[in-house]
Design an enzyme around this catalytic site. Sequence first.
Site, PDB file in Angstrom:
ATOM      1  N   GLU A 116       0.804  -1.214   0.000  1.00 21.84           N
ATOM      2  CA  GLU A 116       0.000   0.000   0.000  1.00 21.84           C
ATOM      3  C   GLU A 116       0.837   1.263   0.000  1.00 21.84           C
ATOM      4  O   GLU A 116       1.964   1.280   0.485  1.00 21.84           O
ATOM      5  CB  GLU A 116      -0.917   0.006   1.226  1.00 21.84           C
ATOM      6  N   CYS A 129       3.302   8.341   1.733  1.00 20.07           N
ATOM      7  CA  CYS A 129       3.854   7.333   2.636  1.00 20.07           C
ATOM      8  C   CYS A 129       4.080   6.068   1.800  1.00 20.07           C
ATOM      9  O   CYS A 129       3.138   5.490   1.261  1.00 20.07           O
ATOM     10  CB  CYS A 129       2.849   7.094   3.768  1.00 20.07           C
ATOM     11  N   CYS A 136       6.361  -7.310   6.963  1.00 21.70           N
ATOM     12  CA  CYS A 136       7.559  -6.927   7.704  1.00 21.70           C
ATOM     13  C   CYS A 136       8.023  -8.127   8.512  1.00 21.70           C
ATOM     14  O   CYS A 136       7.198  -8.844   9.082  1.00 21.70           O
ATOM     15  CB  CYS A 136       7.257  -5.748   8.633  1.00 21.70           C
ATOM     16  N   CYS A 140       6.775  -5.911  15.687  1.00 20.73           N
ATOM     17  CA  CYS A 140       6.466  -4.953  16.749  1.00 20.73           C
ATOM     18  C   CYS A 140       5.037  -5.238  17.206  1.00 20.73           C
ATOM     19  O   CYS A 140       4.135  -5.423  16.378  1.00 20.73           O
ATOM     20  CB  CYS A 140       6.609  -3.522  16.242  1.00 20.73           C
ATOM     21  N   CYS A 143       1.953  -3.252  15.927  1.00 20.03           N
ATOM     22  CA  CYS A 143       1.869  -2.927  14.502  1.00 20.03           C
ATOM     23  C   CYS A 143       1.150  -4.006  13.696  1.00 20.03           C
ATOM     24  O   CYS A 143       1.484  -5.180  13.783  1.00 20.03           O
ATOM     25  CB  CYS A 143       3.273  -2.711  13.947  1.00 20.03           C
ATOM     26  N   GLY A 191       6.857  -2.336   6.093  1.00 20.05           N
ATOM     27  CA  GLY A 191       8.210  -2.858   6.005  1.00 20.05           C
ATOM     28  C   GLY A 191       9.265  -2.031   6.708  1.00 20.05           C
ATOM     29  O   GLY A 191       9.031  -0.894   7.112  1.00 20.05           O
ATOM     30  N   GLU A 192      10.422  -2.647   6.880  1.00 17.78           N
ATOM     31  CA  GLU A 192      11.564  -1.988   7.514  1.00 17.78           C
ATOM     32  C   GLU A 192      12.558  -1.604   6.403  1.00 17.78           C
ATOM     33  O   GLU A 192      13.226  -2.459   5.834  1.00 17.78           O
ATOM     34  CB  GLU A 192      12.208  -2.962   8.521  1.00 17.78           C
ATOM     35  N   SER A 223      12.102   6.044   7.978  1.00 20.98           N
ATOM     36  CA  SER A 223      11.825   5.630   9.354  1.00 20.98           C
ATOM     37  C   SER A 223      12.349   4.213   9.574  1.00 20.98           C
ATOM     38  O   SER A 223      12.054   3.307   8.800  1.00 20.98           O
ATOM     39  CB  SER A 223      10.311   5.662   9.614  1.00 20.98           C
ATOM     40  N   SER A 245      11.922   4.766  15.282  1.00 18.96           N
ATOM     41  CA  SER A 245      10.779   4.307  16.062  1.00 18.96           C
ATOM     42  C   SER A 245      11.263   3.879  17.445  1.00 18.96           C
ATOM     43  O   SER A 245      11.539   2.714  17.682  1.00 18.96           O
ATOM     44  CB  SER A 245      10.108   3.130  15.344  1.00 18.96           C
ATOM     45  N   HIS A 247       9.748   4.554  20.759  1.00 21.15           N
ATOM     46  CA  HIS A 247       8.544   3.999  21.387  1.00 21.15           C
ATOM     47  C   HIS A 247       8.673   3.613  22.860  1.00 21.15           C
ATOM     48  O   HIS A 247       7.656   3.364  23.513  1.00 21.15           O
ATOM     49  CB  HIS A 247       8.010   2.775  20.629  1.00 21.15           C
ATOM     50  N   CYS A 367      -1.302   4.720  10.569  1.00 18.21           N
ATOM     51  CA  CYS A 367      -0.096   3.941  10.884  1.00 18.21           C
ATOM     52  C   CYS A 367      -0.403   2.507  11.244  1.00 18.21           C
ATOM     53  O   CYS A 367      -1.285   2.235  12.051  1.00 18.21           O
ATOM     54  CB  CYS A 367       0.601   4.522  12.099  1.00 18.21           C
TER      55      CYS A 367
END
Length: 393
Positions: A116, A129, A136, A140, A143, A191-192, A223, A245, A247, A367
Amino acid sequence: MPIPGPVEPVPVPRAPAPRADGLVDLVGLDRAAIAAALVEAGLVTPREARMRARQLWHWIYSRGATDFAAMTDLAKPLRQALVRHFTVGRPEVVDALVSADGTRKWLLRSGGETYEAVFIPDADRGTLCVSSQVGCTLNCRFCHTGTMKLVRNLTAGEIVGQVLLARDALGEWPSKPEGRLLTNIVMMGMGEPLYNFDNVRDALRVVMDGEGLALSKRRITLSTSGVVPMMARAGEEIGVNLAVSLHAVRKEVRDEIVPLNRKWGIPELLEACAAYPGANNARRITFEYVMLDGVNDSDADARELVRLIRAYRIPAKVNLIPFNPWPGSPYACSPDARIARFSAIIFEAGISAPVRTPRGRDIMAACGQLKSASERLSRAELAARAAEKEAAW
Ligand code: SAH
Ligand code: SF4
Protein backbone atom coordinates in the site's frame (compact mmCIF):
# COMPACT_ATOMS: atom_id res chain seq x y z
CA MET A 1 29.96 1.08 23.31
CA PRO A 2 30.96 -0.91 20.22
CA ILE A 3 28.30 -1.33 17.60
CA PRO A 4 27.54 -5.03 16.91
CA GLY A 5 28.87 -6.46 13.67
CA PRO A 6 27.33 -6.44 10.23
CA VAL A 7 23.67 -7.08 9.87
CA GLU A 8 23.12 -10.59 8.61
CA PRO A 9 21.09 -11.25 5.49
CA VAL A 10 17.47 -10.68 6.17
CA PRO A 11 15.25 -13.72 5.98
CA VAL A 12 13.18 -12.60 3.03
CA PRO A 13 11.67 -15.77 1.66
CA ARG A 14 10.72 -14.80 -1.84
CA ALA A 15 11.69 -12.56 -4.71
CA PRO A 16 8.97 -11.06 -6.87
CA ALA A 17 7.77 -13.36 -9.61
CA PRO A 18 9.42 -12.58 -12.97
CA ARG A 19 7.20 -10.80 -15.47
CA ALA A 20 5.17 -13.24 -17.48
CA ASP A 21 5.80 -11.27 -20.70
CA GLY A 22 9.61 -11.36 -20.26
CA LEU A 23 9.90 -7.58 -20.64
CA VAL A 24 12.36 -5.60 -18.51
CA ASP A 25 10.81 -2.73 -16.60
CA LEU A 26 12.94 0.42 -16.87
CA VAL A 27 11.43 1.97 -13.73
CA GLY A 28 13.91 2.02 -10.86
CA LEU A 29 17.03 1.63 -13.02
CA ASP A 30 19.56 4.45 -12.98
CA ARG A 31 20.74 6.03 -16.24
CA ALA A 32 23.81 3.80 -16.48
CA ALA A 33 21.69 0.68 -16.04
CA ILE A 34 19.22 1.85 -18.67
CA ALA A 35 22.12 2.50 -21.07
CA ALA A 36 23.58 -0.93 -20.37
CA ALA A 37 20.20 -2.60 -20.91
CA LEU A 38 19.78 -0.86 -24.28
CA VAL A 39 23.20 -2.05 -25.42
CA GLU A 40 22.62 -5.57 -24.14
CA ALA A 41 19.36 -5.76 -26.07
CA GLY A 42 21.30 -4.73 -29.16
CA LEU A 43 19.16 -1.62 -29.71
CA VAL A 44 21.88 1.02 -29.64
CA THR A 45 25.66 1.25 -29.90
CA PRO A 46 27.63 1.83 -26.70
CA ARG A 47 28.45 5.34 -27.97
CA GLU A 48 24.81 6.23 -28.41
CA ALA A 49 23.58 4.57 -25.23
CA ARG A 50 24.11 7.42 -22.76
CA MET A 51 22.21 9.88 -24.89
CA ARG A 52 19.27 7.50 -25.42
CA ALA A 53 19.18 6.68 -21.71
CA ARG A 54 18.95 10.40 -20.93
CA GLN A 55 16.05 10.80 -23.34
CA LEU A 56 14.23 7.83 -21.85
CA TRP A 57 14.88 9.18 -18.36
CA HIS A 58 13.30 12.48 -19.28
CA TRP A 59 10.18 10.80 -20.66
CA ILE A 60 9.82 8.48 -17.68
CA TYR A 61 10.56 10.88 -14.80
CA SER A 62 9.81 14.36 -16.11
CA ARG A 63 6.88 13.59 -18.39
CA GLY A 64 5.41 10.49 -16.75
CA ALA A 65 5.25 8.66 -20.10
CA THR A 66 4.53 4.93 -20.03
CA ASP A 67 4.18 4.44 -23.77
CA PHE A 68 7.30 4.30 -25.95
CA ALA A 69 5.24 5.44 -28.93
CA ALA A 70 4.82 8.86 -27.27
CA MET A 71 8.58 9.40 -26.98
CA THR A 72 8.75 11.41 -30.14
CA ASP A 73 12.40 12.46 -30.01
CA LEU A 74 13.42 8.82 -30.43
CA ALA A 75 13.54 7.42 -33.97
CA LYS A 76 10.49 5.34 -34.86
CA PRO A 77 12.38 2.06 -35.41
CA LEU A 78 13.98 2.43 -31.96
CA ARG A 79 10.59 3.07 -30.37
CA GLN A 80 9.23 -0.06 -32.03
CA ALA A 81 12.21 -2.10 -30.83
CA LEU A 82 11.89 -0.76 -27.28
CA VAL A 83 8.35 -2.12 -27.07
CA ARG A 84 9.63 -5.63 -27.79
CA HIS A 85 12.19 -5.62 -24.95
CA PHE A 86 11.11 -3.14 -22.30
CA THR A 87 8.21 -1.66 -20.46
CA VAL A 88 7.66 1.39 -18.25
CA GLY A 89 5.42 -0.12 -15.64
CA ARG A 90 3.11 0.93 -12.90
CA PRO A 91 1.91 -1.28 -10.08
CA GLU A 92 -1.60 -2.55 -10.67
CA VAL A 93 -4.15 -0.62 -8.61
CA VAL A 94 -6.29 -3.19 -6.80
CA ASP A 95 -8.19 -0.59 -4.83
CA ALA A 96 -8.09 3.20 -4.49
CA LEU A 97 -9.79 4.91 -1.56
CA VAL A 98 -10.28 8.56 -0.64
CA SER A 99 -10.92 9.58 2.96
CA ALA A 100 -13.26 12.35 4.09
CA ASP A 101 -10.12 14.31 5.07
CA GLY A 102 -8.62 14.00 1.58
CA THR A 103 -6.16 11.22 2.43
CA ARG A 104 -5.85 8.71 -0.41
CA LYS A 105 -4.83 5.10 -0.12
CA TRP A 106 -3.88 2.74 -2.91
CA LEU A 107 -3.76 -1.01 -2.58
CA LEU A 108 -1.22 -2.03 -5.20
CA ARG A 109 -0.11 -5.30 -6.72
CA SER A 110 2.99 -6.42 -8.57
CA GLY A 111 4.82 -9.73 -8.72
CA GLY A 112 1.74 -11.36 -7.19
CA GLU A 113 1.71 -9.53 -3.86
CA THR A 114 -0.18 -6.51 -2.57
CA TYR A 115 1.19 -3.50 -0.71
CA GLU A 116 0.00 0.00 0.00
CA ALA A 117 0.85 3.65 -0.47
CA VAL A 118 -0.91 6.58 1.19
CA PHE A 119 -1.05 10.26 0.20
CA ILE A 120 -1.71 12.76 2.98
CA PRO A 121 -2.51 16.32 1.87
CA ASP A 122 -1.86 19.16 4.31
CA ALA A 123 -2.13 22.92 3.98
CA ASP A 124 1.56 23.41 3.26
CA ARG A 125 2.60 20.03 1.85
CA GLY A 126 1.50 16.71 0.42
CA THR A 127 3.19 13.62 1.81
CA LEU A 128 3.35 10.20 0.21
CA CYS A 129 3.85 7.33 2.64
CA VAL A 130 5.75 4.65 0.73
CA SER A 131 6.18 0.93 1.48
CA SER A 132 9.58 -0.78 1.33
CA GLN A 133 8.50 -4.40 1.82
CA VAL A 134 5.42 -6.54 1.48
CA GLY A 135 4.72 -7.14 5.18
CA CYS A 136 7.56 -6.93 7.70
CA THR A 137 9.85 -9.50 9.31
CA LEU A 138 9.88 -7.60 12.60
CA ASN A 139 6.95 -8.20 14.86
CA CYS A 140 6.47 -4.95 16.75
CA ARG A 141 3.59 -5.84 19.01
CA PHE A 142 1.47 -2.79 18.29
CA CYS A 143 1.87 -2.93 14.50
CA HIS A 144 -0.59 -4.45 12.07
CA THR A 145 1.96 -4.81 9.27
CA GLY A 146 4.06 -7.13 11.43
CA THR A 147 1.19 -9.62 11.38
CA MET A 148 1.23 -10.18 7.62
CA LYS A 149 1.81 -13.68 6.38
CA LEU A 150 3.88 -12.91 3.32
CA VAL A 151 7.07 -10.93 3.48
CA ARG A 152 9.31 -9.92 0.64
CA ASN A 153 11.46 -6.96 -0.30
CA LEU A 154 10.02 -4.57 -2.85
CA THR A 155 12.33 -3.89 -5.79
CA ALA A 156 13.66 -0.39 -6.46
CA GLY A 157 11.20 -0.23 -9.36
CA GLU A 158 8.28 -1.13 -7.12
CA ILE A 159 9.29 1.56 -4.63
CA VAL A 160 9.71 4.24 -7.33
CA GLY A 161 6.50 2.92 -8.92
CA GLN A 162 4.50 4.06 -5.87
CA VAL A 163 5.69 7.63 -6.44
CA LEU A 164 4.97 7.50 -10.17
CA LEU A 165 1.53 6.10 -9.55
CA ALA A 166 0.71 8.83 -7.02
CA ARG A 167 1.88 11.44 -9.54
CA ASP A 168 -0.39 9.86 -12.17
CA ALA A 169 -3.36 9.94 -9.81
CA LEU A 170 -2.70 13.53 -8.76
CA GLY A 171 -2.33 14.62 -12.39
CA GLU A 172 1.17 15.93 -11.77
CA TRP A 173 2.84 15.45 -15.14
CA PRO A 174 4.98 16.94 -16.50
CA SER A 175 7.11 17.41 -13.37
CA LYS A 176 7.24 21.01 -12.26
CA PRO A 177 9.49 22.51 -9.61
CA GLU A 178 6.81 24.59 -7.91
CA GLY A 179 3.17 24.27 -6.92
CA ARG A 180 3.29 20.49 -6.61
CA LEU A 181 0.79 18.49 -4.63
CA LEU A 182 3.25 15.70 -3.85
CA THR A 183 6.07 17.52 -2.02
CA ASN A 184 7.32 15.06 0.60
CA ILE A 185 7.99 11.35 0.96
CA VAL A 186 8.11 9.29 4.12
CA MET A 187 9.39 5.70 4.07
CA MET A 188 6.80 4.79 6.70
CA GLY A 189 4.54 2.39 4.88
CA MET A 190 4.86 -1.36 5.15
CA GLY A 191 8.21 -2.86 6.00
CA GLU A 192 11.56 -1.99 7.51
CA PRO A 193 13.45 0.10 4.94
CA LEU A 194 16.89 -0.65 6.37
CA TYR A 195 16.25 -4.39 5.89
CA ASN A 196 15.89 -3.64 2.18
CA PHE A 197 18.73 -1.16 2.04
CA ASP A 198 19.99 -1.47 -1.54
CA ASN A 199 16.58 -1.23 -3.16
CA VAL A 200 15.49 1.66 -0.93
CA ARG A 201 18.74 3.53 -1.64
CA ASP A 202 18.51 2.97 -5.38
CA ALA A 203 14.85 3.99 -5.43
CA LEU A 204 15.41 7.16 -3.42
CA ARG A 205 18.32 8.13 -5.66
CA VAL A 206 15.96 7.98 -8.62
CA VAL A 207 13.37 10.02 -6.72
CA MET A 208 15.95 12.64 -5.70
CA ASP A 209 17.48 13.00 -9.17
CA GLY A 210 17.31 16.68 -10.10
CA GLU A 211 16.38 15.99 -13.73
CA GLY A 212 13.33 13.91 -12.98
CA LEU A 213 11.07 13.62 -9.93
CA ALA A 214 13.51 15.96 -8.17
CA LEU A 215 12.40 15.63 -4.58
CA SER A 216 15.03 17.12 -2.29
CA LYS A 217 16.59 14.89 0.37
CA ARG A 218 15.31 17.43 2.89
CA ARG A 219 11.77 16.46 1.93
CA ILE A 220 12.28 12.73 2.36
CA THR A 221 12.24 10.91 5.70
CA LEU A 222 13.24 7.31 6.27
CA SER A 223 11.82 5.63 9.35
CA THR A 224 13.62 2.71 10.96
CA SER A 225 12.75 0.60 13.95
CA GLY A 226 16.46 0.63 14.82
CA VAL A 227 18.64 -1.40 12.45
CA VAL A 228 21.73 0.10 14.05
CA PRO A 229 24.47 -1.22 11.71
CA MET A 230 22.74 0.24 8.66
CA MET A 231 22.06 3.73 10.01
CA ALA A 232 25.42 5.31 9.15
CA ARG A 233 25.20 3.94 5.62
CA ALA A 234 21.71 5.37 5.29
CA GLY A 235 23.09 8.78 6.18
CA GLU A 236 26.09 8.51 3.88
CA GLU A 237 24.55 6.80 0.87
CA ILE A 238 21.03 8.23 0.93
CA GLY A 239 21.31 11.34 3.10
CA VAL A 240 17.63 11.80 3.84
CA ASN A 241 16.06 12.78 7.16
CA LEU A 242 15.96 10.03 9.73
CA ALA A 243 13.06 9.01 11.93
CA VAL A 244 13.58 6.36 14.58
CA SER A 245 10.78 4.31 16.06
CA LEU A 246 11.91 4.56 19.68
CA HIS A 247 8.54 4.00 21.39
CA ALA A 248 10.04 3.20 24.80
CA VAL A 249 12.89 4.40 27.01
CA ARG A 250 13.37 1.34 29.19
CA LYS A 251 14.84 -1.93 28.04
CA GLU A 252 12.09 -4.20 29.41
CA VAL A 253 9.40 -2.20 27.67
CA ARG A 254 11.19 -1.75 24.34
CA ASP A 255 12.22 -5.42 24.29
CA GLU A 256 8.55 -6.24 24.54
CA ILE A 257 7.04 -3.84 22.03
CA VAL A 258 9.92 -3.51 19.51
CA PRO A 259 11.56 -6.96 19.71
CA LEU A 260 14.49 -5.80 17.55
CA ASN A 261 15.62 -4.06 20.75
CA ARG A 262 16.87 -7.41 22.03
CA LYS A 263 19.40 -7.33 19.23
CA TRP A 264 20.33 -3.64 19.23
CA GLY A 265 19.46 -1.96 22.51
CA ILE A 266 18.63 1.63 23.38
CA PRO A 267 22.25 2.74 24.08
CA GLU A 268 23.52 1.43 20.72
CA LEU A 269 20.55 2.95 18.95
CA LEU A 270 21.03 6.37 20.53
CA GLU A 271 24.76 6.32 19.77
CA ALA A 272 23.98 5.62 16.14
CA CYS A 273 21.51 8.53 16.18
CA ALA A 274 24.11 10.87 17.68
CA ALA A 275 26.53 9.83 14.93
CA TYR A 276 23.99 10.01 12.07
CA PRO A 277 25.66 11.87 9.21
CA GLY A 278 23.98 15.16 8.48
CA ALA A 279 21.99 15.44 11.71
CA ASN A 280 22.21 18.93 13.18
CA ASN A 281 19.95 21.47 14.81
CA ALA A 282 18.44 22.42 11.48
CA ARG A 283 17.93 18.78 10.46
CA ARG A 284 16.84 16.95 13.54
CA ILE A 285 16.28 13.27 14.02
CA THR A 286 12.65 12.47 14.73
CA PHE A 287 11.91 10.03 17.52
CA GLU A 288 8.59 8.37 16.89
CA TYR A 289 6.79 7.40 20.06
CA VAL A 290 3.51 5.51 19.94
CA MET A 291 1.31 6.26 22.96
CA LEU A 292 0.24 2.99 24.58
CA ASP A 293 -2.02 3.24 27.59
CA GLY A 294 -0.18 2.27 30.76
CA VAL A 295 2.79 0.83 28.86
CA ASN A 296 5.14 3.67 27.92
CA ASP A 297 3.22 6.86 28.68
CA SER A 298 4.07 7.91 32.27
CA ASP A 299 5.56 11.24 33.35
CA ALA A 300 8.69 9.32 34.31
CA ASP A 301 8.92 7.94 30.77
CA ALA A 302 8.68 11.45 29.33
CA ARG A 303 11.39 12.70 31.67
CA GLU A 304 13.61 9.74 30.83
CA LEU A 305 13.15 10.48 27.13
CA VAL A 306 14.35 14.04 27.70
CA ARG A 307 17.28 12.80 29.76
CA LEU A 308 18.37 10.35 27.07
CA ILE A 309 18.15 12.92 24.26
CA ARG A 310 20.30 15.28 26.31
CA ALA A 311 22.75 12.63 27.52
CA TYR A 312 23.47 11.47 23.97
CA ARG A 313 23.42 15.07 22.65
CA ILE A 314 21.08 14.22 19.82
CA PRO A 315 19.59 17.04 17.76
CA ALA A 316 16.11 15.60 18.09
CA LYS A 317 12.42 16.22 17.96
CA VAL A 318 9.75 13.84 19.15
CA ASN A 319 6.65 12.80 17.25
CA LEU A 320 3.95 11.41 19.52
CA ILE A 321 1.71 8.99 17.65
CA PRO A 322 -1.67 8.11 19.18
CA PHE A 323 -1.83 4.31 19.01
CA ASN A 324 -4.06 3.19 16.22
CA PRO A 325 -5.83 0.02 17.39
CA TRP A 326 -6.64 -2.84 15.03
CA PRO A 327 -8.83 -5.90 15.57
CA GLY A 328 -7.11 -8.08 18.15
CA SER A 329 -4.37 -5.56 19.00
CA PRO A 330 -3.11 -6.09 22.54
CA TYR A 331 -2.98 -2.39 23.55
CA ALA A 332 -5.16 0.68 23.92
CA CYS A 333 -4.27 4.26 23.05
CA SER A 334 -3.32 6.54 25.94
CA PRO A 335 -6.07 8.99 26.92
CA ASP A 336 -5.84 12.46 25.32
CA ALA A 337 -4.99 14.14 28.64
CA ARG A 338 -2.12 11.70 29.20
CA ILE A 339 -0.73 12.36 25.73
CA ALA A 340 -1.03 16.12 26.30
CA ARG A 341 0.84 15.87 29.61
CA PHE A 342 3.56 13.68 28.08
CA SER A 343 3.98 16.19 25.26
CA ALA A 344 4.09 19.13 27.69
CA ILE A 345 6.90 17.61 29.75
CA ILE A 346 9.05 17.27 26.64
CA PHE A 347 8.17 20.72 25.31
CA GLU A 348 9.00 22.24 28.73
CA ALA A 349 12.49 20.78 28.36
CA GLY A 350 12.89 22.69 25.10
CA ILE A 351 12.33 19.74 22.77
CA SER A 352 9.54 19.81 20.22
CA ALA A 353 7.02 17.01 20.80
CA PRO A 354 3.86 17.50 18.75
CA VAL A 355 1.09 14.92 18.71
CA ARG A 356 0.49 13.49 15.25
CA THR A 357 -3.06 13.92 14.04
CA PRO A 358 -4.44 10.61 12.81
CA ARG A 359 -5.37 10.84 9.12
CA GLY A 360 -7.52 8.72 6.89
CA ARG A 361 -8.92 6.57 9.69
CA ASP A 362 -12.13 5.96 7.73
CA ILE A 363 -10.14 4.21 4.99
CA MET A 364 -7.76 2.35 7.33
CA ALA A 365 -4.88 4.51 6.08
CA ALA A 366 -3.35 5.24 9.47
CA CYS A 367 -0.10 3.94 10.88
CA GLY A 368 0.32 0.24 11.13
CA GLN A 369 -2.94 -0.60 9.41
CA LEU A 370 -1.54 -0.97 5.95
CA LYS A 371 -2.68 -4.42 5.03
CA SER A 372 -5.82 -6.31 4.30
CA ALA A 373 -7.49 -8.20 7.09
CA SER A 374 -7.56 -11.46 5.14
CA GLU A 375 -3.77 -11.65 5.15
CA ARG A 376 -3.34 -11.58 8.91
CA LEU A 377 -1.58 -14.28 10.83
CA SER A 378 -3.47 -15.94 13.65
CA ARG A 379 -2.27 -15.31 17.21
CA ALA A 380 -0.78 -18.80 17.37
CA GLU A 381 1.11 -18.29 14.11
CA LEU A 382 2.38 -14.96 15.39
CA ALA A 383 3.62 -16.51 18.64
CA ALA A 384 5.36 -19.27 16.69
CA ARG A 385 7.01 -16.75 14.40
CA ALA A 386 8.20 -14.64 17.33
CA ALA A 387 9.65 -17.70 19.06
CA GLU A 388 11.43 -18.70 15.87
CA LYS A 389 13.00 -15.27 15.57
CA GLU A 390 14.03 -15.18 19.18
CA ALA A 391 15.76 -18.54 18.76
CA ALA A 392 17.54 -17.23 15.64
CA TRP A 393 18.94 -14.27 17.57
N1 SAH B 1 9.21 -0.14 9.84
C1 SAH B 1 9.53 1.22 10.00
C2 SAH B 1 8.65 2.17 9.20
C3 SAH B 1 7.18 1.87 9.07
S1 SAH B 1 6.10 2.12 10.41
C4 SAH B 1 9.48 1.59 11.45
O1 SAH B 1 9.01 0.81 12.26
O2 SAH B 1 9.97 2.67 11.78
C5 SAH B 1 5.85 3.90 10.60
C6 SAH B 1 5.57 4.28 12.06
O3 SAH B 1 4.25 3.87 12.48
C7 SAH B 1 6.54 3.61 13.02
O4 SAH B 1 6.99 4.50 14.00
C8 SAH B 1 5.67 2.55 13.63
O5 SAH B 1 6.19 2.11 14.84
C9 SAH B 1 4.34 3.25 13.75
N2 SAH B 1 3.21 2.35 13.96
C10 SAH B 1 3.07 1.06 13.58
N3 SAH B 1 1.87 0.56 13.98
C11 SAH B 1 1.23 1.56 14.61
C12 SAH B 1 -0.06 1.67 15.23
N4 SAH B 1 -0.91 0.65 15.25
N5 SAH B 1 -0.39 2.84 15.78
C13 SAH B 1 0.46 3.91 15.74
N6 SAH B 1 1.68 3.87 15.17
C14 SAH B 1 2.07 2.70 14.62
FE1 SF4 C 1 7.82 -3.61 10.90
FE2 SF4 C 1 7.87 -0.97 11.48
FE3 SF4 C 1 5.66 -2.48 11.91
FE4 SF4 C 1 7.81 -2.82 13.45
S1 SF4 C 1 6.55 -0.94 13.30
S2 SF4 C 1 6.55 -4.47 12.55
S3 SF4 C 1 9.47 -2.50 11.98
S4 SF4 C 1 6.57 -2.01 9.95
